[in-house]
Write a protein that holds these residues in place. Structure first.
Motif, PDB file in Angstrom:
ATOM      1  N   TYR A  42      -8.053  18.803   5.880  1.00 36.39           N
ATOM      2  CA  TYR A  42      -7.013  18.734   4.848  1.00 36.39           C
ATOM      3  C   TYR A  42      -7.154  17.495   3.967  1.00 36.39           C
ATOM      4  O   TYR A  42      -6.850  17.530   2.773  1.00 36.39           O
ATOM      5  N   SER A  43      -7.604  16.408   4.557  1.00 37.04           N
ATOM      6  CA  SER A  43      -7.715  15.166   3.778  1.00 37.04           C
ATOM      7  C   SER A  43      -8.730  15.310   2.651  1.00 37.04           C
ATOM      8  O   SER A  43      -8.559  14.723   1.570  1.00 37.04           O
ATOM      9  N   TYR A  44      -9.799  16.091   2.871  1.00 37.27           N
ATOM     10  CA  TYR A  44     -10.764  16.342   1.788  1.00 37.27           C
ATOM     11  C   TYR A  44     -10.087  17.071   0.628  1.00 37.27           C
ATOM     12  O   TYR A  44     -10.321  16.764  -0.550  1.00 37.27           O
ATOM     13  N   LEU A  45      -9.237  18.032   0.965  1.00 41.66           N
ATOM     14  CA  LEU A  45      -8.523  18.779  -0.081  1.00 41.66           C
ATOM     15  C   LEU A  45      -7.539  17.873  -0.827  1.00 41.66           C
ATOM     16  O   LEU A  45      -7.422  17.955  -2.059  1.00 41.66           O
ATOM     17  N   VAL A  46      -6.845  17.025  -0.094  1.00 44.09           N
ATOM     18  CA  VAL A  46      -5.912  16.086  -0.730  1.00 44.09           C
ATOM     19  C   VAL A  46      -6.670  15.168  -1.684  1.00 44.09           C
ATOM     20  O   VAL A  46      -6.251  14.947  -2.837  1.00 44.09           O
ATOM     21  N   SER A  47      -7.800  14.646  -1.233  1.00 45.92           N
ATOM     22  CA  SER A  47      -8.601  13.768  -2.096  1.00 45.92           C
ATOM     23  C   SER A  47      -9.122  14.531  -3.308  1.00 45.92           C
ATOM     24  O   SER A  47      -9.157  14.006  -4.429  1.00 45.92           O
ATOM     25  N   GLY A  48      -9.538  15.784  -3.061  1.00 44.87           N
ATOM     26  CA  GLY A  48     -10.077  16.588  -4.162  1.00 44.87           C
ATOM     27  C   GLY A  48      -9.034  16.888  -5.221  1.00 44.87           C
ATOM     28  O   GLY A  48      -9.276  16.698  -6.426  1.00 44.87           O
ATOM     29  N   TYR A  49      -7.850  17.345  -4.796  1.00 43.90           N
ATOM     30  CA  TYR A  49      -6.779  17.625  -5.758  1.00 43.90           C
ATOM     31  C   TYR A  49      -6.312  16.346  -6.458  1.00 43.90           C
ATOM     32  O   TYR A  49      -5.979  16.360  -7.649  1.00 43.90           O
ATOM     33  N   GLY A  50      -6.301  15.243  -5.717  1.00 42.90           N
ATOM     34  CA  GLY A  50      -5.927  13.976  -6.340  1.00 42.90           C
ATOM     35  C   GLY A  50      -6.933  13.548  -7.390  1.00 42.90           C
ATOM     36  O   GLY A  50      -6.562  13.081  -8.475  1.00 42.90           O
ATOM     37  N   ARG A  51      -8.187  13.737  -7.072  1.00 43.45           N
ATOM     38  CA  ARG A  51      -9.252  13.378  -8.019  1.00 43.45           C
ATOM     39  C   ARG A  51      -9.166  14.227  -9.288  1.00 43.45           C
ATOM     40  O   ARG A  51      -9.491  13.766 -10.390  1.00 43.45           O
TER      41      ARG A  51
ATOM     42  N   MET B  72      -7.222   8.090   6.837  1.00 39.58           N
ATOM     43  CA  MET B  72      -7.072   6.917   5.966  1.00 39.58           C
ATOM     44  C   MET B  72      -7.331   7.263   4.503  1.00 39.58           C
ATOM     45  O   MET B  72      -6.551   6.916   3.596  1.00 39.58           O
ATOM     46  N   SER B  73      -8.420   7.990   4.273  1.00 36.15           N
ATOM     47  CA  SER B  73      -8.778   8.354   2.901  1.00 36.15           C
ATOM     48  C   SER B  73      -7.734   9.275   2.280  1.00 36.15           C
ATOM     49  O   SER B  73      -7.382   9.147   1.095  1.00 36.15           O
ATOM     50  N   GLY B  74      -7.210  10.210   3.094  1.00 36.42           N
ATOM     51  CA  GLY B  74      -6.209  11.146   2.593  1.00 36.42           C
ATOM     52  C   GLY B  74      -4.924  10.453   2.197  1.00 36.42           C
ATOM     53  O   GLY B  74      -4.338  10.751   1.146  1.00 36.42           O
ATOM     54  N   PHE B  75      -4.464   9.523   3.038  1.00 35.82           N
ATOM     55  CA  PHE B  75      -3.261   8.756   2.695  1.00 35.82           C
ATOM     56  C   PHE B  75      -3.447   7.991   1.390  1.00 35.82           C
ATOM     57  O   PHE B  75      -2.577   7.991   0.508  1.00 35.82           O
ATOM     58  N   THR B  76      -4.580   7.327   1.270  1.00 35.68           N
ATOM     59  CA  THR B  76      -4.845   6.529   0.065  1.00 35.68           C
ATOM     60  C   THR B  76      -4.827   7.407  -1.183  1.00 35.68           C
ATOM     61  O   THR B  76      -4.203   7.065  -2.200  1.00 35.68           O
ATOM     62  N   SER B  77      -5.484   8.561  -1.118  1.00 37.17           N
ATOM     63  CA  SER B  77      -5.538   9.470  -2.269  1.00 37.17           C
ATOM     64  C   SER B  77      -4.153   9.997  -2.624  1.00 37.17           C
ATOM     65  O   SER B  77      -3.784  10.074  -3.807  1.00 37.17           O
TER      66      SER B  77
ATOM     67  N   ARG C 171       1.059   5.077  11.384  1.00 40.77           N
ATOM     68  CA  ARG C 171      -0.154   5.477  12.106  1.00 40.77           C
ATOM     69  C   ARG C 171      -1.129   4.314  12.292  1.00 40.77           C
ATOM     70  O   ARG C 171      -2.287   4.503  12.678  1.00 40.77           O
ATOM     71  N   SER C 172      -0.645   3.097  11.992  1.00 42.51           N
ATOM     72  CA  SER C 172      -1.431   1.863  12.162  1.00 42.51           C
ATOM     73  C   SER C 172      -2.614   1.773  11.208  1.00 42.51           C
ATOM     74  O   SER C 172      -3.590   1.061  11.490  1.00 42.51           O
ATOM     75  N   PHE C 173      -2.558   2.516  10.108  1.00 38.63           N
ATOM     76  CA  PHE C 173      -3.548   2.342   9.048  1.00 38.63           C
ATOM     77  C   PHE C 173      -3.121   1.158   8.172  1.00 38.63           C
ATOM     78  O   PHE C 173      -1.930   0.987   7.882  1.00 38.63           O
ATOM     79  N   ILE C 174      -4.054   0.363   7.730  1.00 40.82           N
ATOM     80  CA  ILE C 174      -3.765  -0.779   6.863  1.00 40.82           C
ATOM     81  C   ILE C 174      -3.987  -0.359   5.416  1.00 40.82           C
ATOM     82  O   ILE C 174      -5.129  -0.071   5.018  1.00 40.82           O
ATOM     83  N   PRO C 175      -2.928  -0.283   4.603  1.00 42.70           N
ATOM     84  CA  PRO C 175      -3.098   0.124   3.198  1.00 42.70           C
ATOM     85  C   PRO C 175      -4.024  -0.843   2.456  1.00 42.70           C
ATOM     86  O   PRO C 175      -3.985  -2.062   2.687  1.00 42.70           O
TER      87      PRO C 175
ATOM     88  N   THR D  22      -9.457  -4.284   1.711  1.00 43.06           N
ATOM     89  CA  THR D  22     -10.337  -4.310   0.546  1.00 43.06           C
ATOM     90  C   THR D  22      -9.887  -3.300  -0.491  1.00 43.06           C
ATOM     91  O   THR D  22      -9.048  -2.453  -0.247  1.00 43.06           O
ATOM     92  N   GLN D  23     -10.523  -3.427  -1.617  1.00 44.53           N
ATOM     93  CA  GLN D  23     -10.207  -2.511  -2.722  1.00 44.53           C
ATOM     94  C   GLN D  23     -10.702  -1.111  -2.415  1.00 44.53           C
ATOM     95  O   GLN D  23     -11.785  -0.932  -1.877  1.00 44.53           O
ATOM     96  N   VAL D  24      -9.900  -0.126  -2.744  1.00 47.45           N
ATOM     97  CA  VAL D  24     -10.316   1.277  -2.681  1.00 47.45           C
ATOM     98  C   VAL D  24     -10.057   1.881  -4.041  1.00 47.45           C
ATOM     99  O   VAL D  24      -8.929   1.857  -4.540  1.00 47.45           O
ATOM    100  N   LYS D  25     -11.113   2.397  -4.644  1.00 48.75           N
ATOM    101  CA  LYS D  25     -10.963   2.956  -5.987  1.00 48.75           C
ATOM    102  C   LYS D  25     -10.095   4.202  -5.953  1.00 48.75           C
ATOM    103  O   LYS D  25     -10.201   5.006  -5.025  1.00 48.75           O
ATOM    104  N   PRO D  26      -9.245   4.376  -6.967  1.00 52.17           N
ATOM    105  CA  PRO D  26      -8.436   5.597  -7.035  1.00 52.17           C
ATOM    106  C   PRO D  26      -9.308   6.800  -7.316  1.00 52.17           C
ATOM    107  O   PRO D  26     -10.389   6.668  -7.891  1.00 52.17           O
TER     108      PRO D  26
END
Length: 566
Positions: A457-466, A489-494, A518-522, A561-565
């Protein structure tokens, strides 16, 4: 004068000479230890009173004196390890085994002598040699549960002492079988396989009964690595396996959840159903050794199995091909496969799937697809792993339509792709702005019973966000919530960045809290997007809170660190 007169008395001279000789033998054997785990008491020369006491005690034992008489007669004797061991060794013959046991118990209970490890092992040897198995087992259980020394394995300590005292007692090899069987009874199996190997190296091979006892306890304890290690050792040392062995190993396959998988593997290698438990178990053994990169050892075991007719030729050829493919030597693998065909064996789906997987890993997609076509022409039904290879290979090679096509083909055949193959395909598709195609494929898979994970699902979230498709993004997030699947982590960020871009800060904050829960660091990028959004809406207080939180996170975590949108 007394000493001189003793040497002139023939009986005293013979007794002293025998005792000194016997003690020297004991000391010599006990001093040459392969694994020195204990500091045994040195054997000091026996003084005259000790010599007389030894002979007197032995005479009393031969005269069948009871414990009370013995205690009254020898109450003043100081019992030491050398004295006790000397008496036991003089009673080592089978006819005296009961007397040795009587002395052992009497000295412990009535004279309050605490027997050392060496005394236990000597009496065990005496009992086993006399076939007093029940008494020997009781002694083994006692010595294996006593603490003679800290920091050393009790199994190795007892085994070392047994080996050291073996010759001086003129013992029998069965003592080591009884030792291993008692270890199994006490469920002391963690170190026992190494003990079996040590015995084998010392020239004391164990019986199949001992190994079956071990296998049974290991299997009941769910220690499957030990089960297969012991079975491998049995094959290596040419132990003659029996039906009990096979029944235990099939039970291990069942409890370990491997039976169905290896039934399928054997069928694909052999080309038809094979229900012989020996073949299934032995295929599993060699296959997993090769899979673990223990290739030389696996092929050596395979050779032994072939010599004993415990595996089929078609399966052995397939396993050798597997080994060569695993080593990355496709040319050698192809030569072996060609030899297999020349000898009249038919193509099989296992080997074909191996080659397809290897071609896909090397990017030789056309050859992989060509081999799949050849399989279908020959009437061979490709297993699910064949399609998994092709889905991954086509995705990595940028052949997205082909990867989707193979995925759909699997579903029409009643097969489902692995989650790893689906995730690999979805990741590549979403990266290349084919998120809607990916979503449609997920719908098809879900209808067929596919079980997605958070990455799917996270791939789909990232894809739709992109692609700035908020409708698709919202639908996927709702579906995840319905299925109780969280984002990675990637899905939350996206998701957070996508909500910030369209001004839905409330939703963005919601996923920020879920992310932290979930103990992920934004990432710093996530915070900056949220801060910018709140400032744009004039919410300076919240923006200030988020900045303080960001600085606090970043100061504690160098990985912030920086994560590109998207």
């Amino acid at each position: 004068m007394e000493l001189i007169s003793r040497f002139h008395h023939p009986n005293h001279f013979f007794l002293d000479f025998f005792c000194f000789n016997q003690m020297a033998n004991v000391f010599r054997i006990f001093s040459h230890r392969k694994h020195p785990s204990f500091n045994y008491l040195p054997f000091f020369p026996l003084i005259h009173t000790s010599t007389q006491s030894i002979q007197s005690i032995i005479d009393s034992l031969h005269q069948e004196h009871g414990w009370k008489t013995l205690s009254e007669k020898f109450s003043s004797v100081k019992f030491t390890n050398p004295l006790v061991q000397t008496i036991l060794l003089q009673l080592k013959e089978r006819t005296n085994s009961r007397k040795a046991l009587k002395f052992f118990h009497w000295s412990a209970k009535e004279m309050h002598f605490e027997h050392g490890l060496s005394s236990y092992c000597i009496i065990i040897h005496i009992l086993v040699k006399a076939r007093l198995v029940k008494d020997a087992k009781a002694m083994f259980e006692s010595v294996l549960t006593k603490h003679f020394s800290d920091g050393n394995s009790r199994i190795y300590a007892v085994l070392d002492s047994l080996i050291d005292s073996y010759e001086v007692v003129d013992s029998v090899p069965f003592v080591f079988d009884l030792f291993i069987q008692t270890c199994a009874k006490l469920r002391m199996v963690d170190d026992v396989l190494d003990a079996c190997k040590l015995l084998s190296d010392r020239g004391f091979p164990l019986s199949v009964i001992s190994f079956n006892t071990l296998l049974h306890v290991m299997q009941k304890s769910d220690k499957f690595d030990l089960v297969w290690g012991a079975y491998e050792h049995m094959i290596s040392t040419r132990i003659c396996l029996n039906e009990v062995t096979m029944r235990i190993m099939v039970g291990a396959l069942c409890k370990g959840g491997k039976l169905e998988r290896f039934l399928s593997i054997v069928d694909r290698m052999h080309g038809k159903r094979c229900s012989d438990p020996r073949i299934i178990v032995n295929t599993c053994l060699v296959y997993e050794m090769i899979e673990e990169d223990r290739i030389d050892e696996g092929l050596s075991i395979l050779k032994r199995l072939l010599q004993k007719n415990m595996i089929l030729d078609t399966i052995s050829y397939s396993l050798v091909v597997f080994a060569k493919v695993k080593m990355g030597d496709l040319d050698a693998a192809k030569q072996i496969y060609d030899e297999m065909l020349k000898r009249g064996f038919e193509e099989n789906t296992f080997v074909c799937s191996l080659f397809i997987g290897a071609y896909c890993e090397e990017g030789r997609i056309d050859e992989a697809i060509g081999l799949l076509d050849e399989m279908e022409r020959l009437g061979l039904k490709p297993p699910d792993e064949t399609f998994n290879h092709l889905i991954k290979g086509c995705s990595s090679d940028g052949r997205f339509e082909d990867s989707l096509m193979f995925c759909k083909k699997m579903t029409t055949m009643g097969l489902l792709p692995s989650c790893s193959a689906v995730n690999e395909m979805f990741g590549k598709l979403c990266e290349n702005e084919k998120t809607k195609d990916t979503d449609e494929m997920l719908t098809i898979l879900l209808d067929k019973g596919f079980d997605p994970d958070e990455n799917t699902y996270s791939y789909l979230v990232s894809g739709y966000g992109r692609e700035d498709d908020m409708e698709g993004l919202t639908k996927i997030l709702f579906e995840m919530e319905y299925r109780s699947i969280s984002l990675n982590m990637s899905g939350f960020t996206s998701a957070i960045i996508s909500f910030c871009k369209c001004g839905k800060l409330k939703d963005a904050e919601k996923y920020l809290e879920m992310m932290k829960a979930r103990s992920f660091i934004p990432s710093q990028n996530v915070y900056e997007r949220l801060i910018a959004g709140h400032l744009q809406k004039g919410r300076k207080t919240r923006a200030h809170q988020l900045r303080s939180e960001m600085e606090n996170f970043c100061s504690k975590n160098s990985c912030c660190t920086q994560v590109k949108p998207p």
